[in-house]
Design a protein around this motif. Structure first.
Motif, PDB file in Angstrom:
ATOM      1  N   ASP A 212      -7.160  10.923   4.479  1.00 47.12           N
ATOM      2  CA  ASP A 212      -7.723  10.492   5.667  1.00 47.12           C
ATOM      3  C   ASP A 212      -8.977  10.627   6.058  1.00 47.12           C
ATOM      4  OD1 ASP A 212      -5.299   8.939   6.791  1.00 47.12           O
ATOM      5  OD2 ASP A 212      -4.411  11.331   7.336  1.00 47.12           O
TER       6      ASP A 212
ATOM      7  N   ALA B 298      -0.156   4.139  -1.800  1.00 56.80           N
ATOM      8  CA  ALA B 298      -1.093   5.462  -1.902  1.00 56.80           C
ATOM      9  C   ALA B 298      -1.048   6.237  -0.760  1.00 56.80           C
ATOM     10  CB  ALA B 298      -2.383   4.723  -2.177  1.00 56.80           C
TER      11      ALA B 298
ATOM     12  N   LEU C  90      -5.102  -0.241   4.051  1.00 58.43           N
ATOM     13  CA  LEU C  90      -3.756  -1.004   4.539  1.00 58.43           C
ATOM     14  C   LEU C  90      -4.346  -2.112   5.827  1.00 58.43           C
ATOM     15  CD1 LEU C  90      -0.869  -2.106   4.722  1.00 58.43           C
ATOM     16  CD2 LEU C  90      -0.338   0.162   5.948  1.00 58.43           C
TER      17      LEU C  90
ATOM     18  N   LYS D  59       3.153   2.632  13.360  1.00 54.63           N
ATOM     19  CA  LYS D  59       1.951   2.313  12.585  1.00 54.63           C
ATOM     20  C   LYS D  59       2.119   0.786  11.978  1.00 54.63           C
ATOM     21  CE  LYS D  59       1.351   6.439  10.147  1.00 54.63           C
ATOM     22  NZ  LYS D  59       1.851   7.347   9.220  1.00 54.63           N
TER      23      LYS D  59
ATOM     24  N   CYS E  75       0.953  -1.097   0.181  1.00 55.26           N
ATOM     25  CA  CYS E  75       0.137   0.094  -0.052  1.00 55.26           C
ATOM     26  C   CYS E  75       0.841   1.374  -0.048  1.00 55.26           C
ATOM     27  CB  CYS E  75      -0.920  -0.178   1.243  1.00 55.26           C
ATOM     28  SG  CYS E  75      -1.995  -1.359   1.173  1.00 55.26           S
TER      29      CYS E  75
ATOM     30  N   LYS F 130      -1.284  -1.053  12.451  1.00 55.19           N
ATOM     31  CA  LYS F 130      -2.213  -1.536  11.209  1.00 55.19           C
ATOM     32  C   LYS F 130      -1.741  -2.939  10.732  1.00 55.19           C
ATOM     33  CE  LYS F 130      -2.208   3.138   9.201  1.00 55.19           C
ATOM     34  NZ  LYS F 130      -2.839   3.514   8.059  1.00 55.19           N
TER      35      LYS F 130
ATOM     36  N   PHE G 238       3.338   1.840   3.828  1.00 54.42           N
ATOM     37  CA  PHE G 238       4.244   2.973   3.724  1.00 54.42           C
ATOM     38  C   PHE G 238       3.893   3.882   5.100  1.00 54.42           C
ATOM     39  CE2 PHE G 238       7.006   3.631   0.045  1.00 54.42           C
ATOM     40  CZ  PHE G 238       6.925   2.620  -0.405  1.00 54.42           C
TER      41      PHE G 238
HETATM   42  N1  CTP Z   1      -3.318   4.047   4.227  1.00 52.28           N
HETATM   43  C1  CTP Z   1      -4.646   3.375   3.920  1.00 52.28           C
HETATM   44  N2  CTP Z   1      -5.710   3.852   3.962  1.00 52.28           N
HETATM   45  C2  CTP Z   1      -5.826   5.123   4.716  1.00 52.28           C
HETATM   46  C3  CTP Z   1      -4.825   5.791   5.241  1.00 52.28           C
HETATM   47  C4  CTP Z   1      -3.633   5.114   4.989  1.00 52.28           C
HETATM   48  O1  CTP Z   1      -4.233   2.276   3.058  1.00 52.28           O
HETATM   49  N3  CTP Z   1      -7.243   5.612   4.634  1.00 52.28           N
HETATM   50  C5  CTP Z   1      -1.983   3.535   4.187  1.00 52.28           C
HETATM   51  C6  CTP Z   1      -1.168   4.037   3.281  1.00 52.28           C
HETATM   52  O2  CTP Z   1      -1.199   3.659   1.925  1.00 52.28           O
HETATM   53  C7  CTP Z   1       0.191   3.806   3.905  1.00 52.28           C
HETATM   54  C8  CTP Z   1      -0.202   3.562   5.306  1.00 52.28           C
HETATM   55  O3  CTP Z   1      -1.592   3.455   5.344  1.00 52.28           O
HETATM   56  O4  CTP Z   1       0.718   2.531   3.300  1.00 52.28           O
HETATM   57  C9  CTP Z   1       0.345   4.902   6.363  1.00 52.28           C
HETATM   58  O5  CTP Z   1      -0.234   5.929   5.742  1.00 52.28           O
HETATM   59  P1  CTP Z   1       0.104   7.437   6.339  1.00 52.28           P
HETATM   60  O6  CTP Z   1      -0.878   8.505   5.573  1.00 52.28           O
HETATM   61  O7  CTP Z   1       1.592   7.593   6.799  1.00 52.28           O
HETATM   62  O8  CTP Z   1      -0.590   7.054   7.775  1.00 52.28           O
HETATM   63  P2  CTP Z   1      -2.038   7.272   8.277  1.00 52.28           P
HETATM   64  O9  CTP Z   1      -2.480   6.346   8.747  1.00 52.28           O
HETATM   65  O10 CTP Z   1      -2.822   8.104   7.526  1.00 52.28           O
HETATM   66  O11 CTP Z   1      -1.380   8.353   9.705  1.00 52.28           O
HETATM   67  P3  CTP Z   1      -1.103   9.498  10.065  1.00 52.28           P
HETATM   68  O12 CTP Z   1      -1.362  10.637   8.753  1.00 52.28           O
HETATM   69  O13 CTP Z   1      -1.737  10.189  11.248  1.00 52.28           O
HETATM   70  O14 CTP Z   1       0.568   9.530   9.909  1.00 52.28           O
END
Ligand code: CTP
Length: 413
Positions: free
Chosen positions: A293, A289, A323, A354, A287, A358, A340
């Motif tokens: 959020d 992408a 993810l 994370k 993942c 996750k 990621f």
């Molecule tokens: N991700 C996902 N679906 C979401 C948010 C994030 O699949 N709704 C996945 C991204 O593709 C990535 C990982 O989760 O592999 C972490 O994304 P990141 O944006 O760094 O983390 P968040 O979970 O959004 O946390 P924060 O923004 O609070 O750091």
């Protein structure tokens, strides 16, 4: 056999978006190189040329630049070239290095590891596969020295196309004619096909998410982020190159679809989740992408008008976490789930947190305080064994390294 017009589609599919570094050394067959470039580009390949000093006696840099649509590199000590694109990068930012024509001289230099010009330096510095299309007089080809050099090169895993037999420019007849353009195209095609069929990930299926998501506010406005999709797309391409059957689910990006990958284009996080779920089952999930959020809770189907003095307030609601959904324990959980972590501080600690939160197997944590969208990435691979910090690499190199780690892990377990 002369090539008139495009040949059947299979070449196109396999060569599309392939980056070929074409080293043109000095033989009469260099006159065929413009046609070779044309045929490769027709099939969607990107061709970048390095022209040796003697190659330039047969074909001009101007014609190669016009046909390749790129700068032609000639000088090892060009300050502008070195600051824009060093010879190391030149040889690494390609999927294959093709030497056509390959003279007896350049084959000898390759065999001995000499690096006295840009072409031979790039050949010595490359970590990419190399293919040669020899071209020389029959006596030179049959000479024990050339045959010994050839044996050395083949022993090192260098690929060869041709040479063929026939009339030569020098008036003699025999082996040593450069392979026809169509045969060189077919050899490149065969190389990429066989790598996929016999790669360490053949038989494995992978899902990759890439790019940003666009969350609509109304029919004309949306919330987005600066993700370019470069890293995710490069990972999809690298996994496919190792033989995996790859589905890429991507938000809106400018990146071309990687060759041989099934691409599903989506806009929103919800669509991305639906597309990922529809692609199940798969063995590997990456993942990459930058999923938004939040989405706008009450996006409208008609454009919000600028009425009154008070700007409209947007109320947000949380998007599904793709993810975390894919990594949830269950019988269809992929064997390896990789996420990621885009962080601006405490990169490794936040990435490790994370990974646990996750339930994914690995996290690729990177510092995004300098922003998204560049061509390089400095990442830490966080696994159950801890964090492995990689040097700053091009996104393509990060993708290739990650794909190799994935293949090693899958083949070990
Ligand atoms: N991700 C996902 N679906 C979401 C948010 C994030 O699949 N709704 C996945 C991204 O593709 C990535 C990982 O989760 O592999 C972490 O994304 P990141 O944006 O760094 O983390 P968040 O979970 O959004 O946390 P924060 O923004 O609070 O750091």
């Amino acid at each position: 056999m002369a090539l008139e017009g495009p040949v059947p589609g299979r070449h196109k599919i396999v060569l599309e978006n392939r980056r070929i570094l074409l080293i043109v050394s000095g033989g009469i067959a260099a006159v065929k190189v413009p046609d070779l470039i044309r045929r490769l580009r027709e099939r969607g390949a990107a061709v970048r040329c390095v022209l040796t000093e003697s190659g330039a006696q047969f074909v001009t840099p101007m014609s190669l630049a016009a046909l390749s649509g790129d700068k032609v590199f000639q000088d090892l000590f060009s300050l502008t070239d070195e600051s824009e694109m060093g010879h190391i990068n030149l040889s690494r930012e390609a999927d294959i290095v093709l030497v056509a024509p390959a003279t007896a001289n350049i084959m000898a230099k390759m065999a001995y590891g000499m690096a006295d010009d840009l072409a031979t330096t790039a050949l010595l510095a490359t970590d990419k596969p190399v293919m040669i299309a020899p071209s020389m007089n029959v006596m030179m080809w049959e000479h024990a020295a050339t045959q010994a050099n050839l044996a050395t090169l083949l022993d090192r895993g260098i690929h060869i196309v041709g040479p063929g037999a026939g009339d030569m420019a020098c008036g003699e007849v025999g082996n040593g004619r450069m392979a026809e353009v169509a045969d060189i195209v077919a050899a490149l095609d065969g190389f990429f096909k066989s790598r996929r069929e016999h790669g360490p990930l053949s038989g494995q299926s992978a899902l990759v998410t890439s790019g940003p998501t666009h969350e609509p506010i109304d029919p004309v406005r949306y919330i987005a982020n600066r993700s370019s999709g470069k890293q995710g797309h490069a990972i999809a391409a690298a996994l496919a190159d190792l033989g995996a059957k790859v589905t890429l689910v991507s938000g809106p990006t400018q990146e071309p679809d990687p060759a041989g990958v099934t691409v599903t284009a989506v806009e929103t996080a919800e669509q991305m989740l639906t597309a990922c779920t529809a692609a199940k089952p798969f063995d590997i999930a990456v993942c990459a992408a930058a999923v938004a959020d939040w989405r706008v809770a009450d996006s409208t189907t008609s454009k919000i008008k600028k009425t009154g003095d008070t700007p409209p307030a947007l109320s947000l609601t949380e998007n599904p976490d793709i993810l975390a959904t894919l990594a949830k324990a269950g019988k269809d959980r992929p064997h390896l789930v990789i996420g990621f972590a885009a962080e601006t501080e405490n990169v490794i600690d936040n990435g490790s947190a994370k990974r646990n939160a996750k339930n994914c197997d690995w996290i690729v944590a990177n510092d995004v305080s300098a922003g998204f969208g560049g061509d390089s990435n400095t990442v830490h691979l966080i696994t159950e064994d801890g964090a492995d910090s990689w040097p700053t690499l091009s996104k393509q190199a990060v993708a290739e390294r990650l794909a190799t780690h994935i293949a090693d892990h899958i083949n070990k377990s």
